[in-house]
Design a protein around this motif. Structure first.
Motif, PDB file in Angstrom:
ATOM      1  N   SER A   6     137.202  55.573 -41.125  1.00  0.00           N
ATOM      2  CA  SER A   6     137.970  54.334 -41.040  1.00  0.00           C
ATOM      3  C   SER A   6     137.247  53.306 -40.174  1.00  0.00           C
ATOM      4  N   LEU A   7     137.401  52.024 -40.534  1.00  0.00           N
ATOM      5  CA  LEU A   7     136.803  50.953 -39.756  1.00  0.00           C
ATOM      6  C   LEU A   7     137.759  50.576 -38.616  1.00  0.00           C
ATOM      7  N   LEU A   8     137.255  50.547 -37.402  1.00  0.00           N
ATOM      8  CA  LEU A   8     138.083  50.337 -36.219  1.00  0.00           C
ATOM      9  C   LEU A   8     138.099  48.865 -35.809  1.00  0.00           C
ATOM     10  N   VAL A   9     139.292  48.299 -35.760  1.00  0.00           N
ATOM     11  CA  VAL A   9     139.516  46.910 -35.358  1.00  0.00           C
ATOM     12  C   VAL A   9     140.282  46.918 -34.047  1.00  0.00           C
ATOM     13  N   ALA A  10     139.926  46.029 -33.120  1.00  0.00           N
ATOM     14  CA  ALA A  10     140.606  45.948 -31.833  1.00  0.00           C
ATOM     15  C   ALA A  10     141.113  44.530 -31.589  1.00  0.00           C
ATOM     16  N   ASP A  11     142.332  44.428 -31.090  1.00  0.00           N
ATOM     17  CA  ASP A  11     142.923  43.125 -30.796  1.00  0.00           C
ATOM     18  C   ASP A  11     142.317  42.500 -29.544  1.00  0.00           C
ATOM     19  N   LEU A  12     142.128  41.192 -29.599  1.00  0.00           N
ATOM     20  CA  LEU A  12     141.867  40.420 -28.388  1.00  0.00           C
ATOM     21  C   LEU A  12     143.227  40.043 -27.813  1.00  0.00           C
ATOM     22  N   PRO A  13     143.599  40.583 -26.644  1.00  0.00           N
ATOM     23  CA  PRO A  13     144.940  40.324 -26.127  1.00  0.00           C
ATOM     24  C   PRO A  13     145.113  38.902 -25.613  1.00  0.00           C
ATOM     25  N   PHE A  14     146.320  38.589 -25.221  1.00  0.00           N
ATOM     26  CA  PHE A  14     146.740  37.251 -24.825  1.00  0.00           C
ATOM     27  C   PHE A  14     145.774  36.602 -23.833  1.00  0.00           C
ATOM     28  N   GLN A  15     145.268  35.430 -24.235  1.00  0.00           N
ATOM     29  CA  GLN A  15     144.380  34.562 -23.451  1.00  0.00           C
ATOM     30  C   GLN A  15     142.970  35.128 -23.227  1.00  0.00           C
ATOM     31  N   SER A  16     142.664  36.303 -23.762  1.00  0.00           N
ATOM     32  CA  SER A  16     141.290  36.796 -23.651  1.00  0.00           C
ATOM     33  C   SER A  16     140.355  36.038 -24.582  1.00  0.00           C
ATOM     34  N   ASP A  17     140.935  35.260 -25.524  1.00  0.00           N
ATOM     35  CA  ASP A  17     140.146  34.451 -26.453  1.00  0.00           C
ATOM     36  C   ASP A  17     140.423  32.967 -26.253  1.00  0.00           C
ATOM     37  N   ALA A  18     140.821  32.600 -25.040  1.00  0.00           N
ATOM     38  CA  ALA A  18     141.194  31.202 -24.764  1.00  0.00           C
ATOM     39  C   ALA A  18     140.024  30.246 -24.907  1.00  0.00           C
ATOM     40  N   ASP A  19     138.807  30.730 -24.676  1.00  0.00           N
ATOM     41  CA  ASP A  19     137.617  29.920 -24.884  1.00  0.00           C
ATOM     42  C   ASP A  19     136.502  30.833 -25.386  1.00  0.00           C
ATOM     43  N   PRO A  20     135.456  30.273 -25.962  1.00  0.00           N
ATOM     44  CA  PRO A  20     134.411  31.106 -26.577  1.00  0.00           C
ATOM     45  C   PRO A  20     133.772  32.110 -25.624  1.00  0.00           C
ATOM     46  N   GLN A  21     133.455  31.712 -24.412  1.00  0.00           N
ATOM     47  CA  GLN A  21     132.772  32.616 -23.503  1.00  0.00           C
ATOM     48  C   GLN A  21     133.674  33.776 -23.099  1.00  0.00           C
ATOM     49  N   ARG A  22     134.933  33.474 -22.819  1.00  0.00           N
ATOM     50  CA  ARG A  22     135.866  34.543 -22.466  1.00  0.00           C
ATOM     51  C   ARG A  22     136.040  35.504 -23.645  1.00  0.00           C
ATOM     52  N   ALA A  23     136.109  34.952 -24.848  1.00  0.00           N
ATOM     53  CA  ALA A  23     136.246  35.788 -26.036  1.00  0.00           C
ATOM     54  C   ALA A  23     135.015  36.662 -26.252  1.00  0.00           C
ATOM     55  N   LEU A  24     133.838  36.102 -25.978  1.00  0.00           N
ATOM     56  CA  LEU A  24     132.606  36.877 -26.124  1.00  0.00           C
ATOM     57  C   LEU A  24     132.583  38.056 -25.157  1.00  0.00           C
ATOM     58  N   GLU A  25     132.973  37.816 -23.935  1.00  0.00           N
ATOM     59  CA  GLU A  25     132.978  38.893 -22.947  1.00  0.00           C
ATOM     60  C   GLU A  25     133.971  39.990 -23.328  1.00  0.00           C
ATOM     61  N   ALA A  26     135.178  39.587 -23.751  1.00  0.00           N
ATOM     62  CA  ALA A  26     136.181  40.575 -24.148  1.00  0.00           C
ATOM     63  C   ALA A  26     135.740  41.330 -25.397  1.00  0.00           C
ATOM     64  N   SER A  27     135.194  40.612 -26.374  1.00  0.00           N
ATOM     65  CA  SER A  27     134.760  41.245 -27.617  1.00  0.00           C
ATOM     66  C   SER A  27     133.620  42.224 -27.379  1.00  0.00           C
ATOM     67  N   THR A  28     132.696  41.859 -26.507  1.00  0.00           N
ATOM     68  CA  THR A  28     131.595  42.763 -26.182  1.00  0.00           C
ATOM     69  C   THR A  28     132.131  44.057 -25.586  1.00  0.00           C
ATOM     70  N   THR A  29     133.106  43.944 -24.703  1.00  0.00           N
ATOM     71  CA  THR A  29     133.730  45.131 -24.115  1.00  0.00           C
ATOM     72  C   THR A  29     134.356  46.015 -25.189  1.00  0.00           C
ATOM     73  N   LEU A  30     135.041  45.397 -26.145  1.00  0.00           N
ATOM     74  CA  LEU A  30     135.741  46.169 -27.175  1.00  0.00           C
ATOM     75  C   LEU A  30     134.778  46.790 -28.181  1.00  0.00           C
ATOM     76  N   LEU A  31     133.707  46.074 -28.544  1.00  0.00           N
ATOM     77  CA  LEU A  31     132.723  46.665 -29.445  1.00  0.00           C
ATOM     78  C   LEU A  31     131.979  47.803 -28.759  1.00  0.00           C
ATOM     79  N   GLN A  32     131.695  47.644 -27.484  1.00  0.00           N
ATOM     80  CA  GLN A  32     131.031  48.721 -26.756  1.00  0.00           C
ATOM     81  C   GLN A  32     131.955  49.926 -26.572  1.00  0.00           C
TER      82      GLN A  32
END
Length: 272
Positions: free
Chosen positions: A86-112
């Motif tokens: 199965s392909l694993l998808v993870a949510d970006l929680p509230f305000q973790s995607d408020a701006d591109p840089q914050r979203a990049l940091e959160a997404s990197t954590t979730l992909l790792q």
């Protein structure tokens, strides 16, 4: 009945688009631990979502808003250990995607932590975020219609896109997230005709939850699939598949079969 076999290939992001082209319905469920992940993986779930729904069904919160990136990362690591196809998808929680840089940091954590894709809610300023992530090799699933992280602004969990102006806004947002680079689109709590029109218009697969049967796939929260009481009102689109399947594995198989055969959702579990 579905069973995984050694010939089952692991799902990839390009395979989602291929499934849409071939008319194969996608089966998605939420999951929060390794044990259930193994069951979902072996019994027909194409995609598994570590959703911020965990705030309500696991943590007992009143909404998804208190969920943190650390919460999602922890559960993503757990679920990843139970998956092989199965392909694993993870949510970006509230305000973790408020701006591109914050979203990049959160997404990197979730992909790792093991995710293959991140999901974020809304359009508007999120279009810049989607494009920013995709340009940096992070696959994105968009989420439109009822966006639970907007519950305070919306005043509750209500069907979206009922009138003409609201429907056109959802359609415009759907086109925009696809153009920004989203590879997948969840449509939640929108009338069936609207979801059908969006699915026909956008070039990416759509996953419905309370959005009718014309979407390219369907998703349910695992606890809803199993008929568990989360302490919250049960939406119209929820169906207890455990009663039909007789076991957790059987419930997943029953859901997968009903989605792929076009039997779920029916009118009873959709909005006109």
């Amino acid at each position: 009945m579905y069973a995984s076999t050694p010939t089952d290939k692991p799902w990839t992001v390009p395979a989602l688009a291929e499934a849409r082209r071939e008319g194969r319905k996608l089966v998605m469920l939420t999951c929060y631990d390794a044990g259930f992940a193994r069951v979902l993986d072996a019994n027909g779930a194409d995609l598994v979502l570590v959703g911020d729904s965990l705030g309500m069904v696991v943590q007992g919160q009143a909404s998804t808003l208190p969920v943190t990136v650390a919460d999602i990362a922890y559960h993503t690591r757990c679920v990843a250990r139970g998956l092989s196809r199965s392909l694993l998808v993870a949510d970006l929680p509230f305000q973790s995607d408020a701006d591109p840089q914050r979203a990049l940091e959160a997404s990197t954590t979730l992909l790792q932590a093991g995710a293959a894709m991140v999901k974020l809610e809304g359009a508007g300023h999120k279009l810049e975020v989607i494009a920013y992530l995709v340009e940096r090799e992070i696959p994105v699933c968009a989420h439109l219609g009822l966006t639970p992280q907007s519950v305070l602004r919306l005043g509750g969990y209500r069907v979206q896109g009922r009138d003409d102006a609201a429907a056109e806004q959802v359609r415009a947002d759907a086109r925009a997230v696809a153009e920004a680079g989203a590879a997948l689109l969840v449509l939640e709590c929108v009338p069936t005709p609207l979801a059908a029109a969006i699915t026909a218009e956008v070039g990416i697969p759509t996953i419905g939850i309370g959005a009718g049967p014309q979407c390219d796939g369907q998703v349910l929260v695992l606890h809803d699939l199993l008929g568990l009481d989360s302490g919250h009102r049960r939406p119209k689109f929820v169906k207890d598949f455990l009663a039909e399947g007789g076991s957790v594995a059987g419930a997943v198989q029953a859901f997968a079969a009903a989605v792929r055969e076009g039997r779920f959702p029916d009118a009873t579990h959709s909005y006109a």
